[in-house]
Design an enzyme around this catalytic site. Sequence first.
Site, short mmCIF file in Angstrom:
data_model
loop_
_atom_site.label_atom_id
_atom_site.label_comp_id
_atom_site.label_asym_id
_atom_site.label_seq_id
_atom_site.Cartn_x
_atom_site.Cartn_y
_atom_site.Cartn_z
N GLY A 164 -17.97 -21.73 36.01
CA GLY A 164 -17.50 -22.86 37.05
C GLY A 164 -16.11 -23.29 36.80
N GLU A 199 -9.36 -18.27 47.41
CA GLU A 199 -10.25 -17.52 48.38
C GLU A 199 -10.49 -18.82 49.58
OE1 GLU A 199 -13.41 -14.85 45.98
OE2 GLU A 199 -14.19 -16.86 46.50
N LYS A 200 -11.11 -18.43 50.54
CA LYS A 200 -11.66 -19.35 51.59
C LYS A 200 -12.79 -19.86 50.96
CE LYS A 200 -12.18 -20.81 56.03
NZ LYS A 200 -11.07 -21.54 56.82
N HIS A 207 -25.78 -19.12 47.81
CA HIS A 207 -25.31 -18.08 46.80
C HIS A 207 -26.67 -17.34 46.64
CE1 HIS A 207 -24.06 -17.15 42.50
NE2 HIS A 207 -24.98 -16.71 42.77
N ASN A 288 -21.58 -10.14 37.19
CA ASN A 288 -21.60 -10.46 35.91
C ASN A 288 -22.18 -8.99 35.13
OD1 ASN A 288 -20.81 -12.90 36.13
ND2 ASN A 288 -22.73 -13.60 36.82
N ARG A 290 -23.76 -8.34 32.26
CA ARG A 290 -24.79 -8.61 31.55
C ARG A 290 -26.18 -9.17 31.90
NH1 ARG A 290 -25.11 -14.17 32.72
NH2 ARG A 290 -23.08 -14.70 33.60
N ARG A 335 -34.44 -24.59 35.66
CA ARG A 335 -33.96 -24.88 34.14
C ARG A 335 -34.14 -26.30 33.71
NH1 ARG A 335 -28.29 -21.55 34.09
NH2 ARG A 335 -28.68 -19.85 35.64
#
Length: 457
Positions: A164, A199-200, A207, A288, A290, A335
């Site tokens: 981010g 980006e728009k 997500h 990503n 990984r 988390r």
Amino acid sequence: MFRRVLIANRGDVAVRVIRTCRDLGVETVAVYSTADSDSLHVRLADRAVHVGPAPARDSYLNVASIVAAATTTRCEAVHPGWGFLAENAAFARACEDNGLEFVGPTPESIELMGDKARAKQTVRAAGLPLVPGSDGMVTLAEARAIGQEIGYPLLLKASAGGGGRGMRLVAGEEELERAYGAAAAEAGAAFGYDGLYAEKALLDARHVEIQVVGDGNGRVLTLGERDCSIQRRHQKVIEEAPSPGVTPEIRQAMEDAARRACEAIRYRGTGTLEFLLADGRFHFIEMNTRLQVEHPVTEVLTGIDLVKAQLRVAAGEGLPATGSAALQGHALEVRLNAEDPARDFLPSPGVLERFRPPLGPGVRVDTHAYEGYRIPPYYDSLLAKVIVWAEDRPAAVARGLRALSELDVAGVATTRELAMEILRDGQFASGSYTTSYLRDAEARLPSLVAAEAAGAA
Ligand code: ADP
């Protein structure tokens, strides 16, 4: 299979990888910094090599030290975990050059997907829908032209970005110049490269990401999606699968798209294609290359051990299956960060005076923490992940609450209460939420109200 593997990481992921290695009868070599000498990964590994002082750039990011640790202990392969060197093409290349199998994609794939502007061009050529935006990197003047063409709000993003950082939301043209300067400066400081793309901004989107494993020869297994819309300042807080916003038709279309992209680049290893989903349409944002922090959600839903899949692919033993993995039930991951909501989520390192993770049916806890552990101040604040599985979403949410109420942690502040507030929240329960959820819930969830007050003070 390999006889001996070095794990080039620490914390939760190092422990996670060691566990599967042991299941497979593979010997493990841990690396550690001076700050981590009493860490769980050091204790669980068959051997451990000190690679440098506490700051990550001198230890966990020190390519020469880590490669030397692997070669001198006669390892055959290196597992990079996530973060640190996991998406560093030069590290993957250094492993190859020293006769070590890198448990991950080729350096070329890492480079291609790590350059986000180039990644978007590549997946577009494979037929994937993108968020409308610039064709590669933009100057300030080009960003202005894009804004006039596709309209505001606009998001400026670092081409070398991650976590981010180097990202700025721009509500209108009058904010563009300042935001451009700030994003470029932040990107330059964080990644050593300040290229930006535009980006728009899709603010009412979910997500949703697709997990893949490729064998490097064009064969690909897709393992459904994870919904990671519950984010605080672009950091994921709770993940779940299946996504409440994904129908079987959308899932199939997303998995097909992810497969096409991976076939096109003959992708090797585990990877995640991230999309924004709005009005039933999905748009690629990044890949990503990984293992992902939230991978256990997929493991409990499919019964496939993703670390085992990584090791098998790297050892040339092929994929566990091809096509789309079958998904069963519902999974949630919370988390638990060592952060203090009452101090605006400042990291709270210190001694874990009490730590009793939850047990019982449908509960898994991935952590490097133990009672008496001293959390060092040098690394990220992820302390544990509580993953629950149940037959359907309401049962999984109830089980998540049960597990978090059993979790007994004292000595450092954590995000446990915030997670419980979310799981009890009516809007979360409805399943109808987007990445704006936590911002919109700021006035409603007590932990966020406290953080807001602390931030303002
Ligand atoms: P990073 O690699 O830094 O995490 P991402 O591209 O994955 O960057 O973006 C992080 C988060 O930012 C996404 O999960 C999403 O919530 C948000 N985001 C990214 N692109 C957009 C966009 N075009 N519109 C709205 N939100 C976005």
